[in-house]
Design a protein around this motif. Sequence first.
Motif, PDB file in Angstrom:
ATOM      1  N   ASP A 161      34.555  52.338  38.028  1.00 24.90           N
ATOM      2  CA  ASP A 161      35.694  51.750  38.734  1.00 24.90           C
ATOM      3  C   ASP A 161      36.038  50.343  38.257  1.00 24.90           C
ATOM      4  O   ASP A 161      36.819  49.657  38.887  1.00 24.90           O
ATOM      5  N   ARG A 162      35.491  49.928  37.127  1.00 19.61           N
ATOM      6  CA  ARG A 162      35.791  48.590  36.629  1.00 19.61           C
ATOM      7  C   ARG A 162      36.927  48.569  35.610  1.00 19.61           C
ATOM      8  O   ARG A 162      37.235  47.520  35.054  1.00 19.61           O
ATOM      9  N   TYR A 172      46.647  47.947  32.853  1.00 20.56           N
ATOM     10  CA  TYR A 172      45.406  47.175  32.831  1.00 20.56           C
ATOM     11  C   TYR A 172      45.603  45.763  32.305  1.00 20.56           C
ATOM     12  O   TYR A 172      44.820  44.864  32.631  1.00 20.56           O
ATOM     13  N   GLY A 179      43.869  39.345  38.224  1.00 18.79           N
ATOM     14  CA  GLY A 179      42.546  39.289  38.831  1.00 18.79           C
ATOM     15  C   GLY A 179      42.203  40.494  39.673  1.00 18.79           C
ATOM     16  O   GLY A 179      41.235  40.466  40.435  1.00 18.79           O
ATOM     17  N   GLN A 180      42.965  41.588  39.546  1.00 21.39           N
ATOM     18  CA  GLN A 180      42.740  42.771  40.369  1.00 21.39           C
ATOM     19  C   GLN A 180      41.748  43.756  39.756  1.00 21.39           C
ATOM     20  O   GLN A 180      41.408  44.744  40.379  1.00 21.39           O
ATOM     21  N   SER A 181      41.300  43.482  38.531  1.00 20.35           N
ATOM     22  CA  SER A 181      40.317  44.352  37.901  1.00 20.35           C
ATOM     23  C   SER A 181      38.970  43.656  37.877  1.00 20.35           C
ATOM     24  O   SER A 181      38.847  42.526  37.395  1.00 20.35           O
ATOM     25  N   SER A 182      37.944  44.325  38.393  1.00 19.27           N
ATOM     26  CA  SER A 182      36.609  43.729  38.422  1.00 19.27           C
ATOM     27  C   SER A 182      35.925  43.760  37.063  1.00 19.27           C
ATOM     28  O   SER A 182      34.917  43.090  36.862  1.00 19.27           O
ATOM     29  N   GLY A 183      36.497  44.535  36.124  1.00 15.28           N
ATOM     30  CA  GLY A 183      35.845  44.679  34.830  1.00 15.28           C
ATOM     31  C   GLY A 183      36.569  44.038  33.677  1.00 15.28           C
ATOM     32  O   GLY A 183      36.104  44.121  32.529  1.00 15.28           O
ATOM     33  N   ARG A 185      38.968  40.517  32.246  1.00 11.99           N
ATOM     34  CA  ARG A 185      39.445  39.146  32.449  1.00 11.99           C
ATOM     35  C   ARG A 185      40.441  38.838  31.332  1.00 11.99           C
ATOM     36  O   ARG A 185      40.112  38.985  30.154  1.00 11.99           O
ATOM     37  N   ASP A 289      27.823  45.030  31.269  1.00 13.18           N
ATOM     38  CA  ASP A 289      26.492  44.773  31.825  1.00 13.18           C
ATOM     39  C   ASP A 289      25.492  44.372  30.746  1.00 13.18           C
ATOM     40  O   ASP A 289      24.472  43.754  31.037  1.00 13.18           O
TER      41      ASP A 289
END
Length: 298
Positions: A161-162, A172, A179-183, A185, A289
């Motif tokens: 979900d990133r 994307y 800033g709506q995507s956690s994966g 920048r 990660d």
Amino acid sequence: MTPRLVFPSLALLALGACAAPAPQPHPVPTPVAQYRQGQGPLMADDHVPDFATRNFVPFNRQDVVAIAVREWRMFGQPIADDDPVDRPEPSVASIKPERAPGLWQRIGEYWWIGQDPQETEIAWSGKRDENGTSFAFEHDARFAWSAAFISYVMRVAGANDRFPYSPNHSTYINAAASGQSSGLRAHDPVEYAPKAGDLICVGRGASKSVRFASLPTRYGFPAHCGIVVVTNQSGAPFGHQIGIIGGNVDDSVTLTHVPVDANGRLASPDGTSYDPRYPWCAVLEVLYDADEEPDAGG
């Protein structure tokens, strides 16, 4: 002679000696922007292989690069370093790799795995629509699969979900810029040097004028992104350069070299792209990660 692709060295991250239990599949939110069906429910996507949804290895840049390179090799390792405006349009379907036996089905896998299961596009392939009807090659642009390719690579590599999976690159790009995507920048190409596994993006057609200061845009826009697979190269055709792999470039999965400065950046301090073909609007840093698989080569 096909130039040899040289991979960058990737630093191993320190990993604990004891492996954590593999997480179970978890829901993946559909981003709001530019989907045919709008925002979808949270769901576990059973189109995605178990090894990806359960993250048997950390989501890492080595895998994303390796998967992109694998697909490039499958398509015959094409390289496109010319200006796309100088490329003639194919006059017959038989010369289009996306329609070749074995490859049109592979593009169907990009759609099937890369998109969320409620989307019409999951049933597309390199030459057939959602009804299984073959469409004329003159209409291939209506079924452009470059964003599906990026989505496929990220999904299979275990982004879960990133990543905002979409048939449109601008989904994307805008998710990262807002800033709506956690994966992801988003960075200004003037300020950030892309690393292997990052994405670099450009507006297409009338949207070539989109710049980092314009992001996020209120609506979707035609765009293209490529996955950085090699950095800090010195060689033809640009001297100091990086290499990116993108889908649906010359109807194939294709490697393109991109000029950068001594610091690896895509644009000069005044915002001028070093690449006369592509006025890059954003670099999307992917928040991995790890740099490599913990047991790479083992």
